[in-house]
Design a protein around this motif. Structure first.
Motif, short mmCIF file in Angstrom:
data_model
loop_
_atom_site.label_atom_id
_atom_site.label_comp_id
_atom_site.label_asym_id
_atom_site.label_seq_id
_atom_site.Cartn_x
_atom_site.Cartn_y
_atom_site.Cartn_z
N ASP A 54 0.82 -1.22 0.00
CA ASP A 54 0.00 0.00 0.00
C ASP A 54 0.86 1.27 0.00
OD1 ASP A 54 -2.60 0.78 -0.35
OD2 ASP A 54 -2.95 1.17 1.78
N ILE A 110 -8.19 -10.72 -6.02
CA ILE A 110 -6.93 -10.74 -5.29
C ILE A 110 -5.84 -10.26 -6.24
CG2 ILE A 110 -5.27 -12.17 -4.05
CD1 ILE A 110 -7.54 -14.10 -3.43
N ASN A 115 1.79 -8.98 -1.51
CA ASN A 115 1.58 -8.01 -0.43
C ASN A 115 0.79 -6.79 -0.86
OD1 ASN A 115 3.17 -9.60 1.34
ND2 ASN A 115 5.03 -8.70 0.43
N THR A 116 -0.15 -6.97 -1.82
CA THR A 116 -0.92 -5.86 -2.32
C THR A 116 -2.40 -6.06 -1.99
OG1 THR A 116 0.61 -5.50 -4.14
CG2 THR A 116 -1.58 -4.58 -4.39
N THR A 117 -2.98 -5.07 -1.38
CA THR A 117 -4.42 -5.09 -1.16
C THR A 117 -5.12 -4.48 -2.36
OG1 THR A 117 -4.31 -2.95 -0.07
CG2 THR A 117 -4.15 -4.90 1.33
N SER A 119 -6.62 -1.87 -3.74
CA SER A 119 -6.83 -0.43 -3.66
C SER A 119 -6.38 0.14 -4.98
CB SER A 119 -6.04 0.20 -2.50
OG SER A 119 -6.49 -0.28 -1.27
N LYS A 216 -11.65 -0.38 -2.15
CA LYS A 216 -12.19 -1.49 -2.94
C LYS A 216 -13.46 -1.05 -3.66
CE LYS A 216 -13.24 -6.42 -2.55
NZ LYS A 216 -14.41 -6.43 -3.43
#
Length: 768
Positions: A54, A110, A115-117, A119, A216
């Protein structure tokens, strides 16, 4: 004006290509099928599902960092819609209205980067496809995420600069963060200005732009991006978007775009008669590509105020006069009328008709002043509504009489020699203007035909003296014909043909250019638009010796009569010297008509279609030149190819059982029907013809057939017949016909009989 699509790192003149190259963004305006430098592609956007950890500076901002492969097989295209999936599993869809692009990005549940959400971050870069941005600015509204900005850019095939503006809005998720970026780093500053690097209007290679990040997405993991474009201001770009797409209903915009294309196509009816899908796709794709340019920029002209329409992306009239504009005249006469009015408005405000124009800039002139042909073709075919023919004639005469200071981008060069010597010399002394002193042969034959169409309009408007002058000058192509020139192959083999156009110096002596030079047989790429180019442009002397569109009867005689002419024309098509990927080749397919052998033209067409023109990735033999290749194949498959600038359509059997065209001015329908049609392509020779039930023996038509409607019925067979072969059945020509056709002699009386023109003597300069 809006033509949304992905931009790739490979062959990207039009943005996207099916070459497997990676994608660096999606932009909102493109020119289709051009060669040379890429065009437009201003302000590309690029989606990322999220930044690692992030961290906004862990996202990719520069083009080289964000390059990403496509997923093979995911490209999907139809009129008004394009979609493709990136390797990041982001699915991109796009559609357009007149001045606004609308994108729908579907993000993966996903993200694929570790390690990426989820967003999503979407950036807008201040750049264009050829990387010519010299200055610009960008502003991000933190309250709603709207990004606006502008930049100054260079055209792809001309001189000067232009300024473009955009307005991007986002829908589908709550705004999380926003800012600008420079080079590879992002910050939360809300505006940015960039300037040229020390030299006025010099391109800057430093990346710069704005970005917005979202939480999201609310529904289906989708975010929509609406990008309005303008050449006037950021405010007008926003206004264009708000008016054209007020509610971001993506599917409704797609449907409206599809309906707009259906309306354009609806004037054509095809009875396929069992032909293959390859032929059907080739035909309709050709029609589609023919309608992409020139582009309607009316209301977006920053250079002058006018009530007249403004069209841009004339890429270039040297390419488009032969078949694009004649096809638009048949299928969409209203748009062709607007284009002619736009050409005349450009003349009124800039002093000359353009031969090439893009992005409000003057483009490079490749040969003659070929807008002259477009305008006279329009006059002959009833494209007249609200056209000021006094201004039109004035514009044509200016091309012919007043040399432009820079004739590389408008008008003609070498006019003093043209008027006094009757040709454009090699190593010409030109003190009236500056330009690239090459192409003396191709410019001579093109100027001659330009003067012919001026003579045509002069006669129609009652300018008797001008008519005689320009008709005489239209014969200047004779003055570069050297009857003693032989043509040898590279290995020394004699082709067996003597007599070709050749360079000529100011003192009248001959220069030399190998007749096969600048062809696939010898130094194919040696004759482009550069100071060291040859005396022909993008083609050999072999090809240009056939370019006398108004004077074919004389040319047939000059080349030894019908039999010798046919043998030479066959060699042109059979030897490998002819490149069908350049527009000068188009007319040569139909020159058999002038020698009374229309069946040979039909046979040649079936040799080129679908072998070179088909539905594969390689199904266009050269770059499309904004639809030139598409218009050639569409007209050829309709069975009516024009000799542009004249009221002449060569008849060859359509590639379908029947075709019909509804005229947009009269509402009448013209139908061409094949009797004994054979979808396998065996029966391609006309045995006899009737027009509205009466025998029809001419191998050519006039535009009145399309204005008044009717039915042309062609009875076909597997072998050549006598139809269209008589002297009185061939298309009109300035020169002699009949017995004189064998000797190459003729005069004013012949001209009068063939064209219905007043009799006068035609004292051509020089001898041949």
């Amino acid at each position: 004006m809006a033509k949304a699509g992905p931009d790739v790192s490979g062959e990207n003149q039009g943005g996207f290509a099916s070459d497997g190259s990676s994608i660096w963004g999606f932009s909102h305006m493109h020119d289709s099928g051009t060669g040379g430098s890429p065009s437009l592609g201003n302000f590309p956007i690029f989606p990322q599902a999220g930044c690692p950890n992030d961290d906004i500076n862990a996202c990719n901002y520069t083009q080289w960092e964000r390059l990403i492969p496509r997923v093979n097989g995911t490209a999907s295209a139809r009129p008004g819609y394009f979609a493709i999936t990136l390797e990041s599993q982001i699915h991109a869809e796009m559609t357009v209205t007149n001045r606004t692009a609308l994108y729908r990005f579907t993000f993966p549940e996903i993200p694929t980067t570790s390690n990426t959400t989820l967003s999503p971050l979407i950036l807008v870069e201040l750049s264009d496809l050829p990387q010519t941005r010299s200055d610009g600015n960008i502003t991000v509204d933190i309250n709603n995420g709207r990004i606006t900005g502008s930049g100054r850019f260079m055209p792809s095939f001309g001189i000067g600069t232009y300024k473009s503006y955009f307005c991007a809005d986002f829908d589908g998720a709550e705004l999380k963060d926003a800012g600008v970026f420079a080079n590879s780093r992002a910050g939360r500053t809300k505006s940015l200005k960039v300037a040229s690097e020390g030299i006025e209007n010099s391109p800057s290679e430093r990346p710069a732009g704005g970005w917005v990040q979202f939480k999201k997405p609310d529904k289906n993991n989708q975010i929509q991006v609406r990008v309005g474009m303008s050449f006037i201001s950021e405010a007008q770009a926003c206004s264009n978007a708000e008016k054209e797409i007020p509610n971001n209903d993506f599917d409704a915009v797609v449907d409206a775009a599809a309906q707009a294309w259906k309306d354009k196509f609806s004037v054509i009816t095809v009875e396929a008669g069992g032909v293959s899908e390859v032929l059907l796709t080739t035909f309709w794709s050709g029609v589609y590509r023919s309608m992409i340019s020139p582009q309607d920029y009316t209301g977006e002209n920053p250079l002058w105020q006018s009530d007249e329409p403004y069209y841009d992306s004339f890429y270039c009239i040297w390419d488009s006069f032969r078949s694009i504009h004649p096809l638009i005249t048949l299928l969409d006469p209203h748009s062709q009328t607007l284009m002619v009015r736009s050409l005349l408005d450009i003349y009124k405000h800039e002093g000359y008709l353009p031969d090439c124009r893009m992005s409000f800039c003057k483009g490079f002139t490749q040969g003659g002043s070929n807008a002259d042909i477009v305008i006279v073709d329009a006059y002959l075919k009833n494209i007249t509504e609200s056209i000021d023919w006094t201004v039109a004639y004035e514009a044509l005469v200016r091309d012919a009489e007043v040399e432009a200071p820079n004739w590389d981008v408008e008008g003609r060069g070498g006019l003093e020699s043209w008027k006094n010597l009757g040709y454009i010399p090699t190593e010409n002394l030109d003190l009236l203007g500056v330009g690239t002193e090459t192409r003396s042969i191709s410019r001579t034959v093109e100027y001659a035909y330009n003067d012919f169409v001026i003579a045509t309009l002069a006669q129609a408007l009652g300018h008797t003296d001008d008519y005689a002058k320009y008709l005489t000058r239209s014969g200047n192509w004779h003055n570069m014909f050297n009857p003693d020139t032989r043509s040898l192959l590279v290995n020394g083999t004699d082709t067996g043909f003597t007599g070709f156009l050749q360079p000529r110096y100011m003192n009248g002596t001959w220069g030399t250019q190998d007749p096969i030079f600048c062809s696939p047989l010898l130094d194919f790429t040696a004759c482009y638009l550069n100071p060291s180019g040859g005396e022909t442009y993008e083609g050999p002397v072999w090809l240009y010796t056939f370019f006398a569109p108004a004077d074919m009867a004389t040319l047939v005689g000059v080349l030894g009569g019908r039999a010798a002419f046919l043998a030479r024309l066959d060699w042109l098509h059979d030897s490998g010297i002819l490149y069908m990927g350049d527009e000068q080749a188009f007319l040569t397919v139909f020159l058999y008509h002038y020698a009374g052998r229309p069946a040979r033209s039909a046979q040649r067409l079936h040799g080129y279609i679908p072998a070179l023109f088909n539905d594969t990735v390689n199904g266009i033999p050269g770059n499309d030149d904004s639809g030139a290749m598409g218009s050639f194949v569409a007209l050829a498959m309709l069975g009516v190819f024009p000799n542009a600038g004249q009221d002449v359509y060569f008849i060859t059997p359509p590639f379908f059982e029947a075709v019909a065209i509804r005229n947009g001015q009269t509402g009448k329908t013209a139908t061409i029907r094949n009797v004994n049609f054979d979808p396998s392509g065996v029966n391609v020779f006309v045995q006899s013809a009737t027009l509205d039930g009466r025998p029809y023996t001419r191998n050519w038509l006039q535009h009145s057939f399309f204005l008044e409607g009717g039915t042309l019925e062609l009875t076909l067979g597997p072998s050549e017949s006598k139809w269209g072969t008589r002297e009185e059945d061939v298309p009109p020509s300035l020169g002699p016909f009949g017995r004189a056709n064998e000797t190459g002699t003729g005069g004013g009386d012949t001209v009068a009989r063939r064209w219905g023109m007043p009799k006068f003597d035609m004292p051509f300069r020089g001898s041949w």
